[in-house]
Design an enzyme around this catalytic site. Structure first.
Site, PDB file in Angstrom:
ATOM      1  N   GLU A 145      39.519  32.903  36.808  1.00 16.87           N
ATOM      2  CA  GLU A 145      39.828  34.333  36.846  1.00 16.87           C
ATOM      3  C   GLU A 145      39.363  35.045  35.574  1.00 16.87           C
ATOM      4  OE1 GLU A 145      41.833  37.947  36.860  1.00 16.87           O
ATOM      5  OE2 GLU A 145      43.056  36.413  35.937  1.00 16.87           O
TER       6      GLU A 145
ATOM      7  N   SER B 140      46.693  34.295  34.537  1.00 17.59           N
ATOM      8  CA  SER B 140      46.229  33.301  35.512  1.00 17.59           C
ATOM      9  C   SER B 140      44.820  32.810  35.178  1.00 17.59           C
ATOM     10  CB  SER B 140      46.189  33.902  36.914  1.00 17.59           C
ATOM     11  OG  SER B 140      47.438  34.400  37.282  1.00 17.59           O
TER      12      SER B 140
ATOM     13  N   ARG C 202      40.843  40.742  42.666  1.00 19.48           N
ATOM     14  CA  ARG C 202      40.405  40.471  41.280  1.00 19.48           C
ATOM     15  C   ARG C 202      38.873  40.594  41.157  1.00 19.48           C
ATOM     16  NH1 ARG C 202      45.244  40.406  40.847  1.00 19.48           N
ATOM     17  NH2 ARG C 202      46.479  39.107  39.435  1.00 19.48           N
TER      18      ARG C 202
HETATM   19  N1  EPU Z   1      54.456  28.577  42.530  1.00 26.00           N
HETATM   20  C1  EPU Z   1      54.654  27.224  42.476  1.00 26.00           C
HETATM   21  N2  EPU Z   1      55.016  26.650  41.296  1.00 26.00           N
HETATM   22  C2  EPU Z   1      55.189  27.406  40.186  1.00 26.00           C
HETATM   23  C3  EPU Z   1      54.988  28.789  40.227  1.00 26.00           C
HETATM   24  C4  EPU Z   1      54.611  29.362  41.422  1.00 26.00           C
HETATM   25  O1  EPU Z   1      54.525  26.528  43.460  1.00 26.00           O
HETATM   26  O2  EPU Z   1      55.511  26.827  39.153  1.00 26.00           O
HETATM   27  C5  EPU Z   1      54.066  29.171  43.816  1.00 26.00           C
HETATM   28  C6  EPU Z   1      55.280  29.523  44.603  1.00 26.00           C
HETATM   29  O3  EPU Z   1      55.035  29.224  45.928  1.00 26.00           O
HETATM   30  C7  EPU Z   1      55.383  31.013  44.425  1.00 26.00           C
HETATM   31  C8  EPU Z   1      53.929  31.367  44.417  1.00 26.00           C
HETATM   32  O4  EPU Z   1      53.321  30.327  43.659  1.00 26.00           O
HETATM   33  O5  EPU Z   1      56.069  31.610  45.463  1.00 26.00           O
HETATM   34  C9  EPU Z   1      53.631  32.700  43.816  1.00 26.00           C
HETATM   35  O6  EPU Z   1      53.937  32.749  42.443  1.00 26.00           O
HETATM   36  P1  EPU Z   1      53.712  34.142  41.691  1.00 26.00           P
HETATM   37  O7  EPU Z   1      54.595  35.203  42.252  1.00 26.00           O
HETATM   38  O8  EPU Z   1      53.782  33.915  40.228  1.00 26.00           O
HETATM   39  O9  EPU Z   1      52.244  34.557  42.151  1.00 26.00           O
HETATM   40  P2  EPU Z   1      50.821  33.923  41.927  1.00 26.00           P
HETATM   41  O10 EPU Z   1      50.079  34.106  43.203  1.00 26.00           O
HETATM   42  O11 EPU Z   1      50.887  32.534  41.385  1.00 26.00           O
HETATM   43  C10 EPU Z   1      49.741  36.207  41.274  1.00 26.00           C
HETATM   44  C11 EPU Z   1      48.831  36.756  40.211  1.00 26.00           C
HETATM   45  C12 EPU Z   1      49.629  37.061  38.958  1.00 26.00           C
HETATM   46  C13 EPU Z   1      50.764  38.045  39.296  1.00 26.00           C
HETATM   47  C14 EPU Z   1      51.643  37.427  40.387  1.00 26.00           C
HETATM   48  C15 EPU Z   1      52.715  38.371  40.864  1.00 26.00           C
HETATM   49  C16 EPU Z   1      46.643  35.804  40.680  1.00 26.00           C
HETATM   50  C17 EPU Z   1      45.568  34.864  40.249  1.00 26.00           C
HETATM   51  N3  EPU Z   1      47.755  35.836  39.927  1.00 26.00           N
HETATM   52  O12 EPU Z   1      50.200  34.920  40.827  1.00 26.00           O
HETATM   53  O13 EPU Z   1      48.750  37.724  38.062  1.00 26.00           O
HETATM   54  O14 EPU Z   1      51.552  38.330  38.152  1.00 26.00           O
HETATM   55  O15 EPU Z   1      50.819  37.095  41.529  1.00 26.00           O
HETATM   56  O16 EPU Z   1      52.148  39.315  41.686  1.00 26.00           O
HETATM   57  O17 EPU Z   1      46.465  36.508  41.668  1.00 26.00           O
HETATM   58  C18 EPU Z   1      47.137  37.356  36.349  1.00 26.00           C
HETATM   59  O18 EPU Z   1      46.292  37.770  37.146  1.00 26.00           O
HETATM   60  O19 EPU Z   1      46.840  37.016  35.188  1.00 26.00           O
HETATM   61  C19 EPU Z   1      48.521  37.225  36.789  1.00 26.00           C
HETATM   62  C20 EPU Z   1      49.470  36.681  36.036  1.00 26.00           C
END
Ligand code: EPU
Length: 336
Positions: free
Chosen positions: A328, A233, A160
């Protein structure tokens, strides 16, 4: 070029916050670039406003680029080069390329925002980041007053992050990007994606099916921008020392991933563990299905309240786990 004095930015930000800027300038032609950016006051560039938190007042000038166009410029067994103007909508580009039988963008389906914002924050999702498919970026260099091309390495991409994001002076204005597509293997290793594609055999899997699976996952987890104003995010996933991550993993089970600069831990998990999920403070709701996303639930809330809530969450996570969270989205305007 069009100039609007004391312009209302409500329809220019996906959080739907009330915000006014001294001057809004819409650039429709490269000829207008010099005039648009020749300004003694601060100049900000706004795409579709899906990753910007707007304060009630933005001093100076906001420039909105309104130059469009998408075309395939080269197609060989080395890949397909696709040239896209900064003002195109990102997901439309994903759809266009998939519709032409060109793959590479399927994991980046349904990410809100414009093409110009994509290299700015090196968009990424479901195991793929933009820098893996980006050939070059054409920019207007405000320091030199000319147009030049930056190759992938020049852009200094990180998680990012990019040269554009680190430059608080907005030296480079992104005009268009060139993507190198069509020669990448399908990437389905991201846990949620793998799970969602279970049952489809690897040999029959198509880029369109991967895109559809990503769209389903995003729709399930993330609030729709139209109904629940948000900027995706709010925090990056923090990169901390391996030892610290292992301690947290042992104590609370936080998911962790090795990266070249340290160990990345899930910010959503830390926020979730701290009981913030589903809380609403001053009109800002912490989304129950993905607590990294904050939704504006009130017509009265502003960017100020948003930052206050973000700070409360950040302080709480720091005091509980000694993990610093970094915002972010970009904050635009006067904070005080
Ligand atoms: N999780 C929780 N509780 C929740 C939701 C998620 O504990 O309510 C934990 C779980 O362990 C889950 C992990 O978070 O396995 C990952 O969740 P997710 O796949 O949504 O990934 P993220 O790391 O939280 C990132 C990006 C998102 C992108 C997703 C999918 C960042 C800051 N965010 O989220 O990007 O859609 O991966 O690849 O890197 C954005 O940048 O605006 C965005 C939405």
């Amino acid at each position: 070029m069009k100039i609007f004095e004391n312009a209302d930015l409500l329809s220019h930000n996906s959080l739907r916050f009330q915000s006014n800027v001294d001057e809004l300038v819409v650039v429709e032609d490269y000829e207008d670039l010099a005039a648009a950016f020749d300004c003694a006051d601060p100049v900000h560039i706004l795409g579709e406003g899906t990753n910007s938190v707007l304060m009630p007042h933005v001093r100076g000038r906001v420039v909105e680029m309104a130059i469009r166009g998408i075309r395939v410029i080269h197609d060989s067994n080395q890949g397909v080069l696709v040239h896209v103007a900064a003002s195109e909508n990102w997901h439309e580009v994903v759809r266009y390329t998939l519709g032409q039988g060109i793959h590479g963008l399927e994991n980046l389906s349904l990410i809100p925002g414009s093409v110009g914002a994509a290299p700015y924050q090196n968009i990424g999702a479901y195991g793929v980041e933009l820098h893996e498919v980006l050939e070059s970026v054409q920019v207007y260099d405000r320091n030199q007053g000319d147009i030049k091309r930056l190759n992938n390495t020049d852009c200094q991409f990180g998680y990012r992050d990019s040269i554009f994001r680190r430059d608080s002076e907005n030296r480079y204005v992104i005009l268009n990007i060139t993507l190198r597509l069509g020669r990448h293997k399908l990437r389905t290793g991201y846990k949620d994606l793998e799970r969602s594609l279970k049952g489809v055999s690897d040999s029959s899997l198509t880029p369109v099916q991967v895109s559809e699976a990503v769209i389903r996952l995003r729709r399930r987890k993330l609030p729709s921008l139209k109904r629940f104003p948000n900027v995706g995010s709010v925090f990056k996933n923090p990169v901390i020392s391996r030892q610290h991550a292992m301690d947290l993993n042992r104590e609370i089970g936080v998911p962790m991933y090795s990266t070249p600069t340290g160990t990345k831990v899930s910010a959503a998990y830390l926020i979730d563990c701290s009981g913030w999920k589903g809380k609403q403070i001053s009109g800002i709701l912490i989304w129950p299905r993905q607590p990294l996303v904050f939704v504006n639930q009130s017509s009265k809330a502003t960017g100020i309240e948003f930052l206050q809530v973000a700070n409360q969450v950040r302080e709480d996570i720091y005091s509980k786990f000694q993990v610093p969270l970094e915002m972010e989205p970009v904050v635009l305007g006067d904070v005080n």
